[in-house]
Design a protein around this motif. Structure first.
Motif, mmCIF file in Angstrom:
data_model
loop_
_atom_site.group_PDB
_atom_site.id
_atom_site.type_symbol
_atom_site.label_atom_id
_atom_site.label_comp_id
_atom_site.label_asym_id
_atom_site.label_seq_id
_atom_site.Cartn_x
_atom_site.Cartn_y
_atom_site.Cartn_z
ATOM 1 N N VAL A 47 0.848 -1.195 0.000
ATOM 2 C CA VAL A 47 0.000 0.000 0.000
ATOM 3 C C VAL A 47 0.879 1.239 0.000
ATOM 4 O O VAL A 47 2.050 1.179 0.346
ATOM 5 N N GLY A 48 0.293 2.368 -0.350
ATOM 6 C CA GLY A 48 1.043 3.618 -0.428
ATOM 7 C C GLY A 48 0.814 4.529 0.759
ATOM 8 O O GLY A 48 1.245 5.677 0.739
ATOM 9 N N ASN A 49 0.136 4.016 1.785
ATOM 10 C CA ASN A 49 -0.127 4.859 2.947
ATOM 11 C C ASN A 49 -0.464 4.014 4.167
ATOM 12 O O ASN A 49 -0.800 2.833 4.051
ATOM 13 N N VAL A 50 -0.360 4.666 5.317
ATOM 14 C CA VAL A 50 -0.894 4.113 6.562
ATOM 15 C C VAL A 50 -1.772 5.199 7.172
ATOM 16 O O VAL A 50 -1.459 6.386 7.079
ATOM 17 N N VAL A 51 -2.878 4.778 7.767
ATOM 18 C CA VAL A 51 -3.741 5.721 8.452
ATOM 19 C C VAL A 51 -3.299 5.760 9.906
ATOM 20 O O VAL A 51 -3.144 4.716 10.551
ATOM 21 N N VAL A 52 -3.067 6.952 10.400
ATOM 22 C CA VAL A 52 -2.626 7.140 11.781
ATOM 23 C C VAL A 52 -3.883 7.235 12.638
ATOM 24 O O VAL A 52 -4.778 8.032 12.353
ATOM 25 N N VAL A 53 -3.929 6.376 13.664
ATOM 26 C CA VAL A 53 -5.136 6.310 14.485
ATOM 27 C C VAL A 53 -4.830 6.565 15.950
ATOM 28 O O VAL A 53 -3.706 6.366 16.419
ATOM 29 N N GLU A 54 -5.876 6.993 16.629
ATOM 30 C CA GLU A 54 -5.855 7.126 18.080
ATOM 31 C C GLU A 54 -6.939 6.184 18.583
ATOM 32 O O GLU A 54 -8.073 6.228 18.100
ATOM 33 N N GLU A 55 -6.575 5.331 19.515
ATOM 34 C CA GLU A 55 -7.534 4.357 20.021
ATOM 35 C C GLU A 55 -8.198 4.859 21.289
ATOM 36 O O GLU A 55 -7.534 5.346 22.202
ATOM 37 N N LYS A 56 -9.533 4.735 21.327
ATOM 38 C CA LYS A 56 -10.322 5.123 22.500
ATOM 39 C C LYS A 56 -11.383 4.060 22.725
ATOM 40 O O LYS A 56 -12.212 3.819 21.835
ATOM 41 N N ASN A 57 -11.342 3.418 23.865
ATOM 42 C CA ASN A 57 -12.332 2.390 24.211
ATOM 43 C C ASN A 57 -12.459 1.321 23.130
ATOM 44 O O ASN A 57 -13.556 0.865 22.816
ATOM 45 N N GLY A 58 -11.341 0.941 22.541
ATOM 46 C CA GLY A 58 -11.346 -0.102 21.527
ATOM 47 C C GLY A 58 -11.697 0.358 20.129
ATOM 48 O O GLY A 58 -11.630 -0.411 19.180
ATOM 49 N N ASP A 59 -12.097 1.605 19.973
ATOM 50 C CA ASP A 59 -12.411 2.148 18.658
ATOM 51 C C ASP A 59 -11.202 2.909 18.125
ATOM 52 O O ASP A 59 -10.460 3.530 18.883
ATOM 53 N N ARG A 60 -11.037 2.875 16.824
ATOM 54 C CA ARG A 60 -9.916 3.562 16.184
ATOM 55 C C ARG A 60 -10.417 4.784 15.431
ATOM 56 O O ARG A 60 -11.229 4.678 14.521
ATOM 57 N N PHE A 61 -9.880 5.936 15.817
ATOM 58 C CA PHE A 61 -10.255 7.203 15.206
ATOM 59 C C PHE A 61 -9.082 7.715 14.378
ATOM 60 O O PHE A 61 -7.972 7.860 14.905
ATOM 61 N N PRO A 62 -9.291 7.990 13.093
ATOM 62 C CA PRO A 62 -8.189 8.503 12.270
ATOM 63 C C PRO A 62 -7.819 9.924 12.679
ATOM 64 O O PRO A 62 -8.688 10.768 12.902
ATOM 65 N N VAL A 63 -6.512 10.166 12.827
ATOM 66 C CA VAL A 63 -6.021 11.492 13.193
ATOM 67 C C VAL A 63 -5.043 12.040 12.157
ATOM 68 O O VAL A 63 -4.660 13.206 12.222
ATOM 69 N N GLY A 64 -4.645 11.197 11.227
ATOM 70 C CA GLY A 64 -3.708 11.621 10.197
ATOM 71 C C GLY A 64 -3.488 10.515 9.195
ATOM 72 O O GLY A 64 -4.020 9.411 9.328
ATOM 73 N N ILE A 65 -2.702 10.816 8.206
ATOM 74 C CA ILE A 65 -2.341 9.825 7.194
ATOM 75 C C ILE A 65 -0.884 10.081 6.812
ATOM 76 O O ILE A 65 -0.431 11.225 6.786
ATOM 77 N N LEU A 66 -0.160 9.018 6.579
ATOM 78 C CA LEU A 66 1.234 9.118 6.150
ATOM 79 C C LEU A 66 1.369 8.316 4.870
ATOM 80 O O LEU A 66 1.020 7.132 4.836
ATOM 81 N N THR A 67 1.860 8.962 3.825
ATOM 82 C CA THR A 67 2.002 8.297 2.532
ATOM 83 C C THR A 67 3.473 8.043 2.222
ATOM 84 O O THR A 67 4.373 8.672 2.800
ATOM 85 N N ASP A 68 3.685 7.147 1.280
ATOM 86 C CA ASP A 68 5.047 6.893 0.823
ATOM 87 C C ASP A 68 5.647 8.164 0.233
ATOM 88 O O ASP A 68 6.819 8.458 0.402
ATOM 89 N N ARG A 69 4.808 8.962 -0.393
ATOM 90 C CA ARG A 69 5.250 10.239 -0.969
ATOM 91 C C ARG A 69 5.693 11.209 0.132
ATOM 92 O O ARG A 69 6.688 11.922 -0.023
ATOM 93 N N ASP A 70 4.958 11.242 1.253
ATOM 94 C CA ASP A 70 5.362 12.080 2.389
ATOM 95 C C ASP A 70 6.760 11.698 2.863
ATOM 96 O O ASP A 70 7.596 12.566 3.137
ATOM 97 N N ILE A 71 6.994 10.405 2.963
ATOM 98 C CA ILE A 71 8.298 9.928 3.442
ATOM 99 C C ILE A 71 9.413 10.356 2.499
ATOM 100 O O ILE A 71 10.443 10.875 2.928
ATOM 101 N N VAL A 72 9.182 10.197 1.214
ATOM 102 C CA VAL A 72 10.217 10.532 0.234
ATOM 103 C C VAL A 72 10.438 12.043 0.130
ATOM 104 O O VAL A 72 11.572 12.519 0.219
ATOM 105 N N LEU A 73 9.353 12.801 -0.048
ATOM 106 C CA LEU A 73 9.499 14.239 -0.308
ATOM 107 C C LEU A 73 9.774 15.077 0.929
ATOM 108 O O LEU A 73 10.488 16.080 0.852
ATOM 109 N N GLU A 74 9.200 14.688 2.057
ATOM 110 C CA GLU A 74 9.332 15.512 3.258
ATOM 111 C C GLU A 74 10.437 15.045 4.206
ATOM 112 O O GLU A 74 10.861 15.812 5.071
ATOM 113 N N LEU A 75 10.895 13.829 4.053
ATOM 114 C CA LEU A 75 11.935 13.331 4.956
ATOM 115 C C LEU A 75 13.217 12.991 4.206
ATOM 116 O O LEU A 75 14.249 13.630 4.418
ATOM 117 N N ILE A 76 13.150 12.023 3.331
ATOM 118 C CA ILE A 76 14.364 11.563 2.657
ATOM 119 C C ILE A 76 14.970 12.659 1.777
ATOM 120 O O ILE A 76 16.176 12.921 1.838
#
Length: 149
Positions: free
Chosen positions: A32-61
């Motif tokens: 996949v080209g991304n992971v969804v960043v989640v915060e867990e509350k009472n067993g439920d997962r709430f999305p708080v962000g997304i990190l893509t392969d493009r983010d890693i390459v362009l913003e970090l590497i």
């Protein structure tokens, strides 16, 4: 058609404290080209962000950032837009185009992560619909030809 009918229910997730290396490893493992960043509350997962392969390459590497010195939470997209399962697909496509995103987490009425909608999913769905329409037209033409003979 609504977003819940088209989205992929298998979402690869990570915690905001996860490492960039772990995120990249998940992307590679699950193709996949991304992971969804989640915060867990009472067993439920709430999305708080997304990190893509493009983010890693362009913003970090590309900027020579030490990936061991930052977490997923440091590098993820913060302006997360989501779609609800019952949202109209065409309206969601317009929102995605307006925001310039290729992927959008899908949530239920409580904001809990239920899936992810990617451009690839939309292309697959729309291609199938166009094929059905083309076959409908071809079938009608064939029936007309057969009646004339």
């Amino acid at each position: 058609m609504n977003v819940g009918e088209v989205c992929n229910r298998e979402v690869i997730i990570i915690d905001r404290d996860g490492s960039i290396r772990d995120a990249a490893g998940l992307m590679r493992k699950y193709h996949v080209g991304n992971v969804v960043v989640v915060e867990e509350k009472n067993g439920d997962r709430f999305p708080v962000g997304i990190l893509t392969d493009r983010d890693i390459v362009l913003e970090l590497i590309a900027l020579d950032v030490d990936i061991n010195a930052v977490t997923v939470g440091d590098a993820m997209s913060f302006e997360l837009i989501t779609a609800r399962e019952e949202d109209n697909v065409m309206e969601t496509i317009k929102r995605m185009r307006h925001k310039g995103v290729r992927r959008i987490p899908v949530v239920n009425d409580r904001g809990v992560l239920e899936g992810i909608l990617a451009v690839d999913d939309l292309i697959d769905s729309l291609s199938e619909q166009l094929t059905d329409l083309a076959r409908l037209v071809m079938g009608g033409q064939q029936r007309e030809t057969e009646k004339r003979l």
